[in-house]
Design a protein around this motif. Structure first.
Motif, PDB file in Angstrom:
ATOM      1  N   ALA A 189      25.813  37.233 -20.634  1.00  0.00           N
ATOM      2  CA  ALA A 189      27.220  37.033 -21.387  1.00  0.00           C
ATOM      3  C   ALA A 189      27.723  37.929 -21.866  1.00  0.00           C
ATOM      4  CB  ALA A 189      27.044  36.220 -22.609  1.00  0.00           C
ATOM      5  N   ALA A 190      29.081  38.034 -21.889  1.00  0.00           N
ATOM      6  CA  ALA A 190      29.993  39.420 -22.152  1.00  0.00           C
ATOM      7  C   ALA A 190      29.527  40.051 -23.707  1.00  0.00           C
ATOM      8  CB  ALA A 190      31.592  39.104 -22.485  1.00  0.00           C
ATOM      9  N   SER A 191      28.895  39.336 -24.583  1.00  0.00           N
ATOM     10  CA  SER A 191      28.288  39.906 -25.589  1.00  0.00           C
ATOM     11  C   SER A 191      26.861  39.288 -25.845  1.00  0.00           C
ATOM     12  CB  SER A 191      29.303  39.596 -27.003  1.00  0.00           C
ATOM     13  OG  SER A 191      29.796  38.393 -27.411  1.00  0.00           O
ATOM     14  N   GLN A 192      26.100  39.923 -26.449  1.00  0.00           N
ATOM     15  CA  GLN A 192      24.655  39.475 -26.576  1.00  0.00           C
ATOM     16  C   GLN A 192      24.267  39.909 -27.860  1.00  0.00           C
ATOM     17  OE1 GLN A 192      23.514  38.414 -22.051  1.00  0.00           O
ATOM     18  NE2 GLN A 192      22.464  40.095 -22.965  1.00  0.00           N
ATOM     19  N   LEU A 193      23.370  39.559 -28.772  1.00  0.00           N
ATOM     20  CA  LEU A 193      22.470  39.808 -29.738  1.00  0.00           C
ATOM     21  C   LEU A 193      21.576  40.536 -29.266  1.00  0.00           C
ATOM     22  CD1 LEU A 193      22.898  39.877 -32.941  1.00  0.00           C
ATOM     23  CD2 LEU A 193      21.114  37.770 -32.992  1.00  0.00           C
ATOM     24  N   LEU A 194      21.272  41.771 -29.906  1.00  0.00           N
ATOM     25  CA  LEU A 194      19.987  42.645 -29.729  1.00  0.00           C
ATOM     26  C   LEU A 194      19.181  42.573 -31.267  1.00  0.00           C
ATOM     27  CD1 LEU A 194      18.491  44.854 -28.244  1.00  0.00           C
ATOM     28  CD2 LEU A 194      19.989  46.765 -29.366  1.00  0.00           C
ATOM     29  N   THR A 195      17.925  42.287 -30.927  1.00  0.00           N
ATOM     30  CA  THR A 195      17.325  42.140 -32.215  1.00  0.00           C
ATOM     31  C   THR A 195      16.050  42.692 -31.975  1.00  0.00           C
ATOM     32  OG1 THR A 195      18.368  40.094 -32.789  1.00  0.00           O
ATOM     33  CG2 THR A 195      16.223  40.479 -33.663  1.00  0.00           C
ATOM     34  N   PHE A 196      15.360  43.512 -32.944  1.00  0.00           N
ATOM     35  CA  PHE A 196      14.053  44.190 -33.234  1.00  0.00           C
ATOM     36  C   PHE A 196      13.269  43.594 -34.226  1.00  0.00           C
ATOM     37  CE2 PHE A 196      16.563  47.394 -30.811  1.00  0.00           C
ATOM     38  CZ  PHE A 196      15.521  47.958 -30.118  1.00  0.00           C
TER      39      PHE A 196
END
Length: 248
Positions: A189-196
């Motif tokens: 997708a053009a925007s994605q959630l990055l999570t640690f």
């Protein structure tokens, strides 16, 4: 001369992606803090609130499963030069912990399943189908006053894909040197959630995972560039063979 010029052009194509790479992560070094970061405590959640309000600019933080107040929020901003002294309302970490290779602030999160938190950011400007490189520095430590060997690891989710960082094995009352991690994700997708999310064993020791220098960039060439490079290397090989035949 034409052979050398073309070879140089091919090498330039191969390195252009790295040279022109732009970090898509904001505040990946955690140097910018929100005004609600409480001096002397520096929790990831504002520990004066009943719900988790992030103290790090551009990042969203979730509270641990036991809540967000006081020591029930054992994710901390660790200030440059502090050696980890800010951990968990100044309880501190065995060390002193050296600054990461990038310097500046870094963060620590308890990997105990009862206390761990997540830190996330929405990454925009992605090209669907393109492969992106996620880089970050990780280390491991232990809270002062506790003992026992631990393991630490980051679970990293980007969009609909989840990967694990290299598992770290930390001796009792110790810390590990910083190490660079690289993970590869394809954008859907053009925007994605990055999570640690920090994960460690055993509970109660506690296993503390450290993080700094988060970056995402596209360093792998587009398919068209790969094709040009492959054709170019074929040309170089053929030219070299012709030169050997002429010399013979």
């Amino acid at each position: 001369m034409r052979f050398k010029t073309f070879a140089f052009a091919i090498v330039a194509l191969g390195t252009a992606g790295s040279a022109n790479a732009v970090n898509l992560v904001k505040n990946g070094g955690f140097g910018m803090l929100n005004s609600n970061a409480v001096a002397g405590k520096y929790h990831l959640c504002d520990n004066t609130k009943s719900t988790c309000v992030s103290t790090i600019t551009d990042w969203t933080v979730t509270a641990s499963s036991t809540g967000s107040l006081g020591t029930r929020s054992p994710g901390s901003i660790l200030l440059a030069g502090g050696g980890g002294a800010q951990w968990n309302s100044a309880l501190g970490l065995y060390g002193p912990i050296p600054n990461s290779p990038l310097g500046g602030n870094f963060i620590g999160i308890d990997g105990d399943s009862a206390y761990n938190q997540s830190i996330s950011q929405t990454i925009t400007g992605l090209k669907i189908g393109k492969v992106y490189t996620l880089k970050f520095y990780q280390s491991a430590a232990q809270q002062k006053g506790l003992s026992g060997a631990t393991t630490e690891q980051w679970t990293v989710t980007f969009g609909n894909s989840t990967q694990l960082s290299t598992k770290m094995f930390n001796a009792s009352k110790s810390f590990l040197p910083w190490a660079l991690e690289k993970l590869y994700f394809k954008a859907t997708a053009a925007s994605q959630l990055l999570t640690f999310v920090a994960h460690g064993t055993p509970n109660g020791q506690p296993p503390v995972a450290l993080l700094d220098g988060v970056s995402i960039d596209s360093v792998l060439p587009d398919p068209g560039t790969w094709t040009t490079m492959i054709l170019g290397f074929g040309f170089i090989g053929a030219a070299a063979r012709r030169r050997r035949l002429v010399a013979a």
